[in-house]
Write an enzyme that holds these catalytic residues in place. Structure first.
Site, PDB file in Angstrom:
ATOM      1  N   LYS A 134       0.557  -1.288   0.302  1.00 14.85           N
ATOM      2  CA  LYS A 134       0.587   0.043  -0.125  1.00 14.85           C
ATOM      3  C   LYS A 134       0.813   1.262  -0.253  1.00 14.85           C
ATOM      4  O   LYS A 134       0.276   2.603  -0.456  1.00 14.85           O
ATOM      5  CB  LYS A 134      -1.020  -0.105   1.031  1.00 14.85           C
ATOM      6  CG  LYS A 134      -1.911  -0.862   1.291  1.00 14.85           C
ATOM      7  CD  LYS A 134      -3.037  -0.202   2.144  1.00 14.85           C
ATOM      8  CE  LYS A 134      -4.673  -1.760   2.309  1.00 14.85           C
ATOM      9  NZ  LYS A 134      -5.472  -1.263   3.613  1.00 14.85           N
ATOM     10  N   ASP A 179     -10.123   3.704   2.231  1.00 11.72           N
ATOM     11  CA  ASP A 179     -10.581   2.657   2.797  1.00 11.72           C
ATOM     12  C   ASP A 179     -10.609   3.742   4.521  1.00 11.72           C
ATOM     13  O   ASP A 179     -11.869   3.316   4.968  1.00 11.72           O
ATOM     14  CB  ASP A 179      -8.855   2.363   3.890  1.00 11.72           C
ATOM     15  CG  ASP A 179      -8.515   1.005   3.093  1.00 11.72           C
ATOM     16  OD1 ASP A 179      -9.359   0.476   2.626  1.00 11.72           O
ATOM     17  OD2 ASP A 179      -6.690   0.590   3.099  1.00 11.72           O
TER      18      ASP A 179
HETATM   19  P1  NAP Z   1      -0.888  -3.882   9.271  1.00 10.54           P
HETATM   20  O1  NAP Z   1      -0.786  -2.755   8.843  1.00 10.54           O
HETATM   21  O2  NAP Z   1       0.006  -4.862   9.114  1.00 10.54           O
HETATM   22  O3  NAP Z   1      -1.070  -3.406  11.025  1.00 10.54           O
HETATM   23  C1  NAP Z   1      -1.699  -3.743  12.190  1.00 10.54           C
HETATM   24  C2  NAP Z   1      -1.366  -3.997  12.958  1.00 10.54           C
HETATM   25  O4  NAP Z   1      -1.706  -3.916  14.117  1.00 10.54           O
HETATM   26  C3  NAP Z   1       0.276  -2.750  13.229  1.00 10.54           C
HETATM   27  O5  NAP Z   1       0.254  -1.903  14.224  1.00 10.54           O
HETATM   28  C4  NAP Z   1       0.836  -3.749  14.535  1.00 10.54           C
HETATM   29  O6  NAP Z   1       1.593  -3.819  15.209  1.00 10.54           O
HETATM   30  C5  NAP Z   1      -0.667  -4.647  15.322  1.00 10.54           C
HETATM   31  N1  NAP Z   1      -0.652  -5.816  15.720  1.00 10.54           N
HETATM   32  C6  NAP Z   1      -0.220  -7.484  15.048  1.00 10.54           C
HETATM   33  N2  NAP Z   1      -0.407  -8.279  15.131  1.00 10.54           N
HETATM   34  C7  NAP Z   1      -0.492  -7.729  16.690  1.00 10.54           C
HETATM   35  C8  NAP Z   1      -0.430  -8.285  17.731  1.00 10.54           C
HETATM   36  N3  NAP Z   1      -0.428  -9.884  17.998  1.00 10.54           N
HETATM   37  N4  NAP Z   1      -1.207  -7.493  19.102  1.00 10.54           N
HETATM   38  C9  NAP Z   1      -0.709  -6.136  18.275  1.00 10.54           C
HETATM   39  N5  NAP Z   1      -1.017  -5.253  17.918  1.00 10.54           N
HETATM   40  C10 NAP Z   1      -0.549  -6.231  16.572  1.00 10.54           C
HETATM   41  O7  NAP Z   1      -2.236  -3.809   8.692  1.00 10.54           O
HETATM   42  P2  NAP Z   1      -3.337  -3.336   8.208  1.00 10.54           P
HETATM   43  O8  NAP Z   1      -2.995  -3.102   6.884  1.00 10.54           O
HETATM   44  O9  NAP Z   1      -3.979  -2.022   9.349  1.00 10.54           O
HETATM   45  O10 NAP Z   1      -4.488  -3.954   8.862  1.00 10.54           O
HETATM   46  C11 NAP Z   1      -5.425  -4.149  10.083  1.00 10.54           C
HETATM   47  C12 NAP Z   1      -6.226  -5.261   9.953  1.00 10.54           C
HETATM   48  O11 NAP Z   1      -7.588  -4.475   9.900  1.00 10.54           O
HETATM   49  C13 NAP Z   1      -6.301  -6.376   9.664  1.00 10.54           C
HETATM   50  O12 NAP Z   1      -6.515  -7.751  10.187  1.00 10.54           O
HETATM   51  C14 NAP Z   1      -7.178  -6.401   8.483  1.00 10.54           C
HETATM   52  O13 NAP Z   1      -7.261  -6.834   7.450  1.00 10.54           O
HETATM   53  C15 NAP Z   1      -7.824  -5.102   8.153  1.00 10.54           C
HETATM   54  N6  NAP Z   1      -8.377  -4.305   7.318  1.00 10.54           N
HETATM   55  C16 NAP Z   1     -10.133  -4.739   7.297  1.00 10.54           C
HETATM   56  C17 NAP Z   1     -10.605  -3.986   5.980  1.00 10.54           C
HETATM   57  C18 NAP Z   1     -11.590  -3.947   6.195  1.00 10.54           C
HETATM   58  O14 NAP Z   1     -12.124  -3.340   4.790  1.00 10.54           O
HETATM   59  N7  NAP Z   1     -12.398  -4.503   6.523  1.00 10.54           N
HETATM   60  C19 NAP Z   1      -9.610  -2.687   5.254  1.00 10.54           C
HETATM   61  C20 NAP Z   1      -8.091  -2.557   6.044  1.00 10.54           C
HETATM   62  C21 NAP Z   1      -7.587  -3.729   6.827  1.00 10.54           C
HETATM   63  P3  NAP Z   1       2.969  -3.476  14.555  1.00 10.54           P
HETATM   64  O15 NAP Z   1       3.455  -2.030  14.342  1.00 10.54           O
HETATM   65  O16 NAP Z   1       3.984  -3.452  16.410  1.00 10.54           O
HETATM   66  O17 NAP Z   1       3.570  -5.076  14.212  1.00 10.54           O
END
Ligand code: NAP
Length: 496
Positions: free
Chosen positions: A292, A328
């Site tokens: 992204k 988003d």
């Molecule tokens: P990302 O960029 O990988 O960020 C994930 C975040 O969660 C980071 O801040 C990470 O912390 C934290 N994290 C990961 N594992 C963790 C754990 N075990 N305990 C606590 N914090 C943790 O992912 P993203 O794109 O932001 O997406 C996050 C979630 O939203 C995903 O599940 C994705 O499927 C969902 N999402 C849904 C939609 C929708 O349309 N519904 C759209 C976008 C995303 P660190 O930075 O410390 O690694």
């Protein structure tokens, strides 16, 4: 309709099960491949005797090194082919031709499989296959990245120019798109599984998805191609939602998974008009983890929202130029406003500090909400909190700070199907005083976080609402048409 055929491959240990599968495959397939190498000893004859399919059958008896189920000696293979039992089609591996054996099938496919990668001498392999005078040549190579498909796609173009019937396959998730698009570009046939989970080779799509979701036989060279670029596209709902929208609007367009590890290589070799090596009618992409942010440097233009968030989830291609957007933020905020109302001064906790959290915080600020980010690594997140001028706290399941908020948003992957499924970023006790819990995770439909909220009698929004809302905005950007919410939601729900 193009002229390509869909071949459903059936594979089971017993004759009864093979016959049951053939029976079910008849409604979906143009041809049915019987993988005789899957059968236990003694079962092969039973299939020969009993099979009376309405659709032409292909016999395959493949040794392990060519993707078969078990080790089969050359003598066993020769015995099989010389047994006198013939289906209309037979699929021999190229090495059998060197034995000098007399093979008398009615119609012959001569094939070569490489489960490691793409052989350097792919053109030589093709020439040798051609020399067998088989009716159709088939080459299946393993793709580890989308760009690994380039050679096999070029071979399809070459075979077409020589009037040579070919089945070109790039196996694996990264090659899935070749299985979907090859019929439109002149391939003789594409293989499909009978059901999801019954794949007989890596990256196979189910026959039902090929026909109903991707409309593989209705596509042609003019079909506009869209796709999701991501590090792992195998769980993506996007093909289901977007193809449902294209189908609803009766557009000559398709949306395919594009599993890309090397983004620079993909954009250079497959997308940019000045440097691309194959011609695919790409019109746009959905972009997901981990591309992204890194996709931005490849774009000719970036819209204001994407620029402010610093991430792109949508690319539109027009006249060879790449335009970047982020849907988003809007996709996140719309369901929230519908459920909560005016967000001005609302105290919102965003759990997580990744790409999705950035979009949430941007959208919340725009609505006048007071956002606070909860992150596990405060040092890493400081810059983000400063950039958006929002509060920052440590994410912890022991923490009572969440009770001071009206809305709590889970923007971590905790709760996602798989190893995180039983986890939650907050418990019922922690969120019992809030007004709304919003989980961005959409698979499973009801996450542990949502169950915690429900047990504390807190209203909830699941991630599907955002998923659909952001996809609808993508459709509007690409096609200019209002996206069909009902069809897109149903497609995603059915898949989940
Ligand atoms: P990302 O960029 O990988 O960020 C994930 C975040 O969660 C980071 O801040 C990470 O912390 C934290 N994290 C990961 N594992 C963790 C754990 N075990 N305990 C606590 N914090 C943790 O992912 P993203 O794109 O932001 O997406 C996050 C979630 O939203 C995903 O599940 C994705 O499927 C969902 N999402 C849904 C939609 C929708 O349309 N519904 C759209 C976008 C995303 P660190 O930075 O410390 O690694």
């Amino acid at each position: 309709m193009n002229k390509g055929k869909i071949c459903v491959s059936v594979c089971a240990e017993t004759a009864d099960e093979v016959l049951r599968q053939i029976n079910r495959a008849e409604d979906l397939a143009d041809l049915i491949e019987i993988r005789f190498d899957c059968l236990k000893e003694g079962e092969i004859q039973k299939v020969w005797k009993s099979s009376a399919s309405k659709k032409p059958e292909i016999s395959t008896f493949r040794p392990k090194e060519q993707g078969g189920i078990k080790t089969i000696s050359k003598q066993e293979r020769l015995n099989f082919w010389n047994s006198g039992n013939q289906t209309l089609w037979s699929d021999f591996e190229m090495d059998l031709f060197a034995t000098g054996v007399t093979l008398l099938p009615k119609l012959l496919i001569c094939s070569h499989h490489d489960f490691e990668g793409t052989p350097k001498n792919l053109n030589d392999v093709y020439e040798r296959l051609k020399k067998t005078n088989a009716d159709v040549v088939k080459i299946a190579v393993q793709a580890h990245d989308a760009t690994d498909t380039i050679h096999i796609w070029k071979l399809l173009e070459k075979a077409k120019s020589e009037n040579q019937q070919i089945i070109p396959i790039a196996m694996g998730e990264s090659g899935k798109w070749t299985r979907i698009l090859s019929l439109a570009h002149g391939a003789f046939m594409t293989y499909a599984s009978l059901d999801a989970g019954r794949e007989t080779a890596p990256g196979q799509v189910s026959a039902q998805d090929l026909i109903e979701v991707y409309r593989a036989k209705e596509l042609n060279e003019q079909t506009e191609i869209y796709g999701i670029i991501g590090g792992n596209t195998s769980y993506s709902m996007s093909p289901y939602m977007h193809n449902a929208a294209f189908k609803f609007h009766k557009l000559n367009a398709v949306f395919v998974p594009l599993q890309v590890k090397n983004l620079d290589g993909f954009i250079r070799r497959m997308v940019k008009p000045e440097t691309r090596e194959i011609e695919l009618n790409f019109k746009g992409f959905a972009v997901t983890i981990p591309h992204k942010q890194s996709v931005i440097k490849h774009l000719d233009c970036l819209d204001e929202t994407a620029e402010k968030i610093g991430a792109v989830n949508t690319v539109k291609i027009e006249d060879g130029k790449l335009y970047g957007y982020n849907t988003d933020a809007q996709g996140f905020i719309e369901p929230l406003k519908t459920a909560y109302g005016d967000l001005k001064n609302a105290k919102v906790a965003v759990l997580g500090a990744g790409g999705a959290a950035r979009a949430c915080v941007y959208a919340l600020k725009k609505e006048g909400a007071e956002a606070t980010i909860f992150a596990r690594d405060l040092k890493k997140t400081e810059a983000l909190a400063n950039e958006f001028e929002v509060g920052l706290e440590k994410l912890s399941t022991q923490h009572s700070a969440l009770s001071a908020f009206e809305v709590v948003v889970n923007a971590t992957p905790l709760g996602t199907k798989g190893s995180f499924e039983n986890e939650t970023p907050a418990t019922a006790e922690q969120i019992k005083n809030i007004h709304l819990a919003y989980d961005l995770v959409y698979n499973p439909f009801e996450t542990r976080f949502l169950r915690e909220a429900k047990s504390a009698h807190v209203p909830t929004i699941g991630g599907l609402a955002m998923l659909i809302a952001q996809a609808m905005k993508q459709q509007k950007i690409w096609t200019g048409l209002d996206a069909p919410m009902k069809q897109m939601s149903r497609a995603a729900l059915e898949k989940i």
